[in-house]
Design a protein around this motif. Sequence first.
Motif, PDB file in Angstrom:
ATOM      1  N   HIS A  87       0.823  -1.215   0.000  1.00 19.79           N
ATOM      2  CA  HIS A  87       0.000   0.000   0.000  1.00 19.79           C
ATOM      3  C   HIS A  87       0.858   1.267   0.000  1.00 19.79           C
ATOM      4  CE1 HIS A  87      -3.365  -2.671   1.161  1.00 19.79           C
ATOM      5  NE2 HIS A  87      -4.138  -1.698   0.706  1.00 19.79           N
ATOM      6  N   PHE A  88       2.047   1.202   0.593  1.00 11.93           N
ATOM      7  CA  PHE A  88       2.893   2.387   0.691  1.00 11.93           C
ATOM      8  C   PHE A  88       3.657   2.670  -0.599  1.00 11.93           C
ATOM      9  CE2 PHE A  88       2.323   0.702   4.963  1.00 11.93           C
ATOM     10  CZ  PHE A  88       1.829   1.829   5.601  1.00 11.93           C
ATOM     11  N   ALA A  89       3.593   1.718  -1.544  1.00 14.60           N
ATOM     12  CA  ALA A  89       4.297   1.894  -2.815  1.00 14.60           C
ATOM     13  C   ALA A  89       3.354   2.147  -3.986  1.00 14.60           C
ATOM     14  CB  ALA A  89       5.146   0.653  -3.103  1.00 14.60           C
ATOM     15  N   ARG A  90       2.091   1.768  -3.847  1.00 14.19           N
ATOM     16  CA  ARG A  90       1.175   1.792  -4.987  1.00 14.19           C
ATOM     17  C   ARG A  90      -0.036   2.689  -4.705  1.00 14.19           C
ATOM     18  NH1 ARG A  90       1.814  -4.763  -5.833  1.00 14.19           N
ATOM     19  NH2 ARG A  90       4.098  -4.688  -5.940  1.00 14.19           N
ATOM     20  N   PRO A  91      -0.089   3.828  -5.365  1.00 16.43           N
ATOM     21  CA  PRO A  91      -1.158   4.805  -5.104  1.00 16.43           C
ATOM     22  C   PRO A  91      -2.566   4.242  -5.296  1.00 16.43           C
ATOM     23  CG  PRO A  91       0.580   5.779  -6.432  1.00 16.43           C
ATOM     24  CD  PRO A  91       0.877   4.321  -6.361  1.00 16.43           C
TER      25      PRO A  91
ATOM     26  N   PRO B  19      -1.103  11.158  -9.029  1.00 16.60           N
ATOM     27  CA  PRO B  19      -0.911  11.371  -7.588  1.00 16.60           C
ATOM     28  C   PRO B  19      -0.042  10.268  -6.989  1.00 16.60           C
ATOM     29  CG  PRO B  19      -3.120  10.557  -8.041  1.00 16.60           C
ATOM     30  CD  PRO B  19      -2.508  10.864  -9.368  1.00 16.60           C
ATOM     31  N   SER B  20       0.812  10.637  -6.080  1.00 10.98           N
ATOM     32  CA  SER B  20       1.642   9.674  -5.358  1.00 10.98           C
ATOM     33  C   SER B  20       0.859   9.148  -4.158  1.00 10.98           C
ATOM     34  CB  SER B  20       2.927  10.338  -4.883  1.00 10.98           C
ATOM     35  OG  SER B  20       2.623  11.343  -3.929  1.00 10.98           O
ATOM     36  N   VAL B  21       1.439   8.190  -3.445  1.00  9.07           N
ATOM     37  CA  VAL B  21       0.786   7.687  -2.245  1.00  9.07           C
ATOM     38  C   VAL B  21       0.656   8.792  -1.207  1.00  9.07           C
ATOM     39  CG1 VAL B  21       0.869   5.976  -0.385  1.00  9.07           C
ATOM     40  CG2 VAL B  21       1.662   5.359  -2.671  1.00  9.07           C
TER      41      VAL B  21
ATOM     42  N   ALA C 118       9.224   4.261  -4.091  1.00 10.66           N
ATOM     43  CA  ALA C 118       7.927   4.856  -3.755  1.00 10.66           C
ATOM     44  C   ALA C 118       7.607   4.674  -2.277  1.00 10.66           C
ATOM     45  CB  ALA C 118       6.830   4.222  -4.616  1.00 10.66           C
ATOM     46  N   ALA C 119       7.846   3.460  -1.748  1.00 12.72           N
ATOM     47  CA  ALA C 119       7.559   3.190  -0.337  1.00 12.72           C
ATOM     48  C   ALA C 119       8.456   4.007   0.575  1.00 12.72           C
ATOM     49  CB  ALA C 119       7.724   1.700  -0.047  1.00 12.72           C
ATOM     50  N   THR C 120       9.721   4.164   0.185  1.00 10.70           N
ATOM     51  CA  THR C 120      10.641   4.965   0.983  1.00 10.70           C
ATOM     52  C   THR C 120      10.162   6.406   1.094  1.00 10.70           C
ATOM     53  OG1 THR C 120      12.563   3.586   0.427  1.00 10.70           O
ATOM     54  CG2 THR C 120      13.003   5.838   1.132  1.00 10.70           C
ATOM     55  N   ALA C 121       9.715   6.958  -0.027  1.00 11.88           N
ATOM     56  CA  ALA C 121       9.207   8.332  -0.015  1.00 11.88           C
ATOM     57  C   ALA C 121       7.976   8.450   0.889  1.00 11.88           C
ATOM     58  CB  ALA C 121       8.870   8.776  -1.440  1.00 11.88           C
TER      59      ALA C 121
ATOM     60  N   HIS D  99       6.799   9.248   8.650  1.00  7.83           N
ATOM     61  CA  HIS D  99       7.650   9.183   9.837  1.00  7.83           C
ATOM     62  C   HIS D  99       8.075  10.567  10.305  1.00  7.83           C
ATOM     63  CE1 HIS D  99      10.313   7.475  12.754  1.00  7.83           C
ATOM     64  NE2 HIS D  99      11.402   7.949  12.177  1.00  7.83           N
ATOM     65  N   ASN D 100       8.282  11.471   9.372  1.00  5.66           N
ATOM     66  CA  ASN D 100       8.732  12.816   9.714  1.00  5.66           C
ATOM     67  C   ASN D 100       7.593  13.821   9.820  1.00  5.66           C
ATOM     68  OD1 ASN D 100      11.673  12.420   9.820  1.00  5.66           O
ATOM     69  ND2 ASN D 100      11.471  11.912   7.661  1.00  5.66           N
ATOM     70  N   GLY D 101       6.359  13.334   9.793  1.00  5.49           N
ATOM     71  CA  GLY D 101       5.205  14.209   9.975  1.00  5.49           C
ATOM     72  C   GLY D 101       5.012  15.214   8.872  1.00  5.49           C
ATOM     73  N   GLU D 102       5.305  14.812   7.639  1.00  8.78           N
ATOM     74  CA  GLU D 102       5.274  15.751   6.518  1.00  8.78           C
ATOM     75  C   GLU D 102       4.017  15.655   5.655  1.00  8.78           C
ATOM     76  OE1 GLU D 102       8.869  14.788   4.494  1.00  8.78           O
ATOM     77  OE2 GLU D 102      10.169  15.775   5.988  1.00  8.78           O
TER      78      GLU D 102
END
Length: 376
Positions: A78-82, A120-122, A157-160, A166-169
Amino acid sequence: MHMVIPPNDRGPTKYFQGRGAIRKLFLSRLNQYDQSRSGSTFLITGAPGAGKSALLDVLGKDATQLGWRVKTNISPAHFARPAMMADALGVKYTPRKLGRTTLDFKILRNVWYREREKAPSVTDILHMASKRQPLLLVLDEAQHVETLADLPIDKAAATATLDAIHNGEIGFPLILLAGGLDTSEKAMSTLGVSRITAANRVRLGPMRLEEAEVVIRDYVHGEFGELVPDHWIGTISEPTHGWPQHIVCYANAVGNLLLSLGRAPKDSDLDMAIDHGRVEQVAYYAARAHDITRGQREILAHLFNQIPWEGAVRGSVVINALCEKYSVKVAEETFDRALRQGVLSQTIDGDYQVPIPSMQQWLVDEYGPDRAHATT
């Protein structure tokens, strides 16, 4: 006929007990992130059978009561695929498509071309979803995020995504509540989730025995309609060592016995109940070690036979012991497999142990120096 669902390795429970300090800590983080309009990662790790999945379920319910939107069954993908995340959150997803025709006089003079709209990205999906209300994503078996490293596109994609959470962005209250084996933090660090603060990291251990007693009593009464004799409870709870998975094993065995007796239980029946619980407990251990060979189990048993219960050793000691019979590659693969399956777990100090005393006892009894086995 009274049917009872057999105990399994993970999932929510109707008979949750304890973990009050952790729930209080998590509630404080929910309030903090709601007020600051930010978020981060909250990680719960522990050995198999420690009750991680049940705790994730309860924390999700706590968050719901505070007005958070909670999405369970989130997977690493889910974190890699929008499109997957959009479907999970009910957000409209529009894939990249051709837009309007434009004329660029500076770069492509007198050449017409079509612009492409950016898909759109995740993180874009999460931003749209969290605008409505604070959002809690629940990821169980978090150690499996390492599988995303096999596909470079998914990993990037998942890393982004995970880094932004994690950084509250994201820009709105959003928490990733993750639970998994002790390897989870290392696995998540490969995808950008590093330096998880002490306030957002919990290592789950056994419950107090008095809490185990409450679960046993509630479970047997709730699932079987039978009452456990009060003077049985303490004796039954002792071999569970406070591990929720074992508590269910013994409670299930006791409930089945009480149901089958067809009469009031006698004190002489207690030993039979304990024996039935131990059978389920041992079956659980064997399932955990199912693809570790007999020879590899023997080496681990000989090693931990020399170590006090709940004692630990360096990882190099385990690998060196396996190298006495196997290649370095096989030894390292066996060590990693034992970690993934919970036969071994890492301590706070970075050493390794068999996570449950009774599991270590089973390993030594079945495969230690006092047992003659043909190795494979």
